[in-house]
Write a protein that holds these residues in place. Structure first.
Motif, short mmCIF file in Angstrom:
data_model
loop_
_atom_site.label_atom_id
_atom_site.label_comp_id
_atom_site.label_asym_id
_atom_site.label_seq_id
_atom_site.Cartn_x
_atom_site.Cartn_y
_atom_site.Cartn_z
N GLU A 194 -0.11 -3.30 10.35
CA GLU A 194 1.28 -3.61 9.99
C GLU A 194 1.41 -4.97 9.28
OE1 GLU A 194 3.59 -1.30 10.40
OE2 GLU A 194 5.21 -2.54 9.59
N ASP A 252 5.68 -13.59 3.78
CA ASP A 252 5.04 -12.30 4.07
C ASP A 252 6.00 -11.38 4.82
OD1 ASP A 252 2.75 -12.85 2.76
OD2 ASP A 252 1.52 -13.24 4.54
N VAL A 273 3.24 2.75 -1.72
CA VAL A 273 2.99 3.53 -0.50
C VAL A 273 1.96 4.63 -0.78
CG1 VAL A 273 4.04 5.15 1.12
CG2 VAL A 273 5.23 3.03 0.51
N LEU A 316 5.97 6.44 5.89
CA LEU A 316 4.63 7.05 5.89
C LEU A 316 3.58 6.01 6.26
CD1 LEU A 316 4.82 9.18 2.61
CD2 LEU A 316 5.00 9.99 4.98
N ILE A 317 3.89 4.74 6.01
CA ILE A 317 2.90 3.70 6.32
C ILE A 317 3.37 2.72 7.39
CG2 ILE A 317 1.68 3.77 4.10
CD1 ILE A 317 3.43 1.34 3.27
N HIS A 318 4.69 2.53 7.48
CA HIS A 318 5.21 1.56 8.47
C HIS A 318 5.13 2.16 9.87
CE1 HIS A 318 7.85 -1.17 10.57
NE2 HIS A 318 8.70 -0.21 10.82
N ARG A 319 4.62 1.37 10.81
CA ARG A 319 4.57 1.84 12.19
C ARG A 319 5.75 1.29 12.97
NH1 ARG A 319 0.09 0.89 10.14
NH2 ARG A 319 -1.62 2.37 10.09
N LEU A 342 1.24 -4.99 5.57
CA LEU A 342 2.18 -4.20 4.80
C LEU A 342 3.24 -5.11 4.18
CD1 LEU A 342 2.74 -1.08 7.08
CD2 LEU A 342 0.97 -1.50 5.39
N ASN A 343 2.81 -5.92 3.20
CA ASN A 343 3.74 -6.79 2.49
C ASN A 343 3.34 -6.88 1.02
OD1 ASN A 343 1.69 -8.82 2.21
ND2 ASN A 343 2.03 -9.31 4.37
N ARG A 344 4.16 -7.55 0.28
CA ARG A 344 3.99 -7.61 -1.17
C ARG A 344 2.67 -8.25 -1.57
NH1 ARG A 344 7.48 -7.06 -5.34
NH2 ARG A 344 6.95 -8.24 -7.21
N ARG A 345 2.28 -9.29 -0.84
CA ARG A 345 1.08 -10.05 -1.20
C ARG A 345 -0.17 -9.17 -1.16
NH1 ARG A 345 -1.85 -14.18 1.88
NH2 ARG A 345 -0.57 -13.58 3.64
N PHE A 362 7.63 2.66 -4.29
CA PHE A 362 7.26 4.04 -3.95
C PHE A 362 5.77 4.28 -4.21
CE2 PHE A 362 6.51 8.50 -4.91
CZ PHE A 362 7.15 9.13 -3.84
N ALA A 414 12.28 -7.95 -9.66
CA ALA A 414 11.66 -7.23 -8.54
C ALA A 414 11.63 -8.13 -7.30
CB ALA A 414 10.25 -6.79 -8.91
N GLU A 415 11.29 -9.40 -7.50
CA GLU A 415 11.24 -10.34 -6.37
C GLU A 415 12.64 -10.68 -5.88
OE1 GLU A 415 8.81 -13.90 -6.70
OE2 GLU A 415 7.33 -12.77 -7.86
N ASN A 420 9.66 7.44 2.49
CA ASN A 420 8.39 7.05 1.87
C ASN A 420 7.76 5.86 2.63
OD1 ASN A 420 6.42 7.16 -0.29
ND2 ASN A 420 7.35 5.30 -1.08
N LEU A 421 8.56 4.83 2.88
CA LEU A 421 8.03 3.64 3.58
C LEU A 421 7.53 3.99 4.98
CD1 LEU A 421 10.67 0.90 2.61
CD2 LEU A 421 8.40 1.29 1.62
N THR A 430 8.74 -10.03 2.50
CA THR A 430 8.34 -8.98 1.57
C THR A 430 7.66 -7.82 2.30
OG1 THR A 430 6.17 -9.98 1.17
CG2 THR A 430 7.97 -10.68 -0.26
N SER A 431 7.79 -7.78 3.63
CA SER A 431 7.07 -6.75 4.37
C SER A 431 7.83 -5.43 4.38
CB SER A 431 6.84 -7.21 5.82
OG SER A 431 8.06 -7.21 6.52
N VAL A 432 7.08 -4.37 4.59
CA VAL A 432 7.67 -3.04 4.69
C VAL A 432 8.62 -2.99 5.89
CG1 VAL A 432 7.14 -0.62 5.14
CG2 VAL A 432 5.76 -1.91 3.51
N GLY A 433 8.21 -3.61 7.00
CA GLY A 433 9.04 -3.60 8.20
C GLY A 433 10.40 -4.24 7.97
N LEU A 471 -1.76 4.94 0.93
CA LEU A 471 -2.22 6.14 1.65
C LEU A 471 -3.53 6.64 1.04
CD1 LEU A 471 1.14 8.10 2.09
CD2 LEU A 471 -0.20 6.99 3.89
#
Lengths: 385, 83
Positions: free
Chosen positions: B55, A301, B39, A375-378, B58-61, B36, A220-221, A372-373, A304-307, B43
């Motif tokens: 923002e 960080d 997220v 929905l939270i990522h701005r 929004l990371n793994r940690r 998935f 996963a990592e 999906n991402l 591994t960020s959504v952005g 929410l």
């Protein structure tokens, strides 16, 4: 040491000589591989302390693009090898076995392949059915690997599997399996529209090897921190090379027309201009991604960020779409001479090769994940990142 | 706090194991949390506690364990009350 670009130019010249033959015969680019080994380009990503050259991913991307101008299959082989090397560099440094293996890659210029896809799970590489079975100091593994690109020609294969027979499908590890530690039985062939030289056949893979060859970090990592980004960036670099060469051919075609009829702008010139704008978008997209990747190497960080995940996915879908459009334009410009396979303006191989781009990890799957991402990522309101 | 998060993990985390079996510091990703489901869980936490994850979280940690999620909440909540 001679600059990477000069060494890569020699490889690209060899790839050009054989590109049509391996496309016609759907055979592995042996000549390109030989040239890559002679130029010692298979180990440049590996840190100097292990005998490599501590190259950046941008250095590798430039080589992918240079080779991609002449032979997409050769360039994709080089890209896929480096994606595997990057996983070792990023995630293998805490393990003696993998450090020694990196040294071996440098000394022997070994070619690495990947077995991530599996029958029964579609193209979702973050799930496995097969599992590693530890027995004393060794592990056993049997995988119905529906695609192993150039699997029959690689010196080692990096295989994903569940951590243990009772682990959930997403709890995966990645193990290095050397050629003489595994049996490969071919299950499917590779007679395709394009990318015919990658020889991405399917195999039943049965391996037994020391457990020390399992990478210490969860897959996963590895997927999130090196594989996803390096795949999308290096693939985009390959496609940039292919699109660039197609457009250069179209440009030559228009230039020849312009010389033949002075003072009349050839009809295709407008399409060349339009495609050149798309090529610039493609370059900016890929270079921005490479810079962002380099920055994230020092910031876990961010890595591994959504952005970051959204950005890397966007690079892939953007580059794959643009490459297709640019090559369509090139075909329209060159007309019948582009459609024929034996002219200086032939675009057919480029077009067939690049049709793989939206489907190698389907763009629709990526859009599904990103929807999906998002929905939270701005969205970042800044132009400068 | 941990218990409230645990309940949301059960409802939205799509984990192969019940959240009751998870220790506060246990790695949720290793236990089967997918990106998935992360997220969806995020929410649900935003909705349940009426907060918004900035923002930078929004990371793994931030979602690595039940206590990591609680730590995010503890960082967001005072800022929200002060505003």
């Amino acid at each position: 040491m001679i600059a990477f670009a000069n060494r890569a130019a020699e490889v690209a010249a060899v790839a050009a000589q054989h590109a049509d033959a391996l496309d016609r015969e759907a055979r592995f680019p042996h000549e390109t591989l030989r040239a890559l080994k002679d130029a010692r380009l298979l180990s440049i990503l590996i840190p100097e302390e292990f005998g490599g050259e501590s190259a950046s991913l941008a250095d590798v991307a430039e080589i992918c693009s240079l080779i991609g101008q002449n032979c997409a299959s050769s360039a994709m082989m080089y890209a896929m090898h480096n994606i595997k090397v990057s996983s070792l560099v990023s995630h293998g440094r805490d393990s003696n076995w993998h450090c020694d293996f990196m040294q071996r890659i440098c000394e022997e210029q070994l070619l690495l392949a990947s077995a991530t896809t599996e029958g029964g799970i579609g193209g979702d590489l973050r799930n496995s059915i097969c599992a590693v079975e530890i027995d004393g100091d060794n592990f056993k593994l049997g995988k119905d690997a529906t695609v192993i690109s150039y699997g029959a020609h690689a010196d080692a294969i990096l295989v994903t599997a569940r951590r243990a027979p009772d682990a959930p499908s997403s709890d995966q590890v990645m193990a290095v399996v050397l050629k003489d530690q595994c049996k490969l039985n071919r299950t499917t062939g590779w007679d395709t529209l394009g990318m015919r030289g990658t020889c991405s056949e399917g195999f039943r893979l049965d391996a037994e090897a020391p457990a020390a060859q399992i990478l210490p970090k969860p897959f996963a990592e590895i997927a999130a921190q090196s594989m996803l980004a390096t795949s999308h960036l290096l693939w985009s670099a390959v496609w940039f090379g292919v699109a660039n060469n197609a457009l250069a051919r179209a440009q030559n075609f228009v230039r020849a027309q312009a010389k033949g009829r002075p003072n009349v702008t050839p009809p295709g010139a407008l399409r060349v201009a339009e495609a050149a704008s798309m090529l610039q978008l493609m370059r900016a997209n890929t270079l921005d991604g490479l810079r962002r990747f380099a920055r994230a190497q020092a910031d876990s960080d961010e890595l591994t960020s959504v952005g970051f995940a959204v950005a890397m996915n966007n690079i892939k879908v953007g580059a794959s779409r643009l490459a297709g459009e640019i090559i369509n334009h090139a075909m329209l410009v060159c007309g019948i001479l582009g459609y024929k396979n034996d002219t200086p303006f032939s675009i057919g191989r480029h077009m067939r090769d690049v049709l793989s781009a939206p489907i190698m990890i389907s763009n629709d799957r990526i859009f599904g994940n990103m929807s999906n991402l998002l929905l939270i990522h701005r969205l970042d309101p800044h132009l400068a990142s | 706090m941990i218990e409230a998060i645990r309940k949301l993990v059960d409802e939205h985390g799509r984990m192969p194991v019940p959240a009751a079996s998870l220790k506060p510091d246990q790695d949720l990703y290793a236990a089967g949390l997918t990106s998935f489901a992360t997220v969806q869980l995020m929410l649900a936490i935003e909705e349940h506690f009426d907060i918004e994850f900035p923002e930078r979280m929004l990371n793994r940690r931030s979602f690595a364990s039940l206590s990591a999620i609680a730590a995010c909440f503890n960082e967001i909540e005072p800022a929200r009350l002060a505003s």
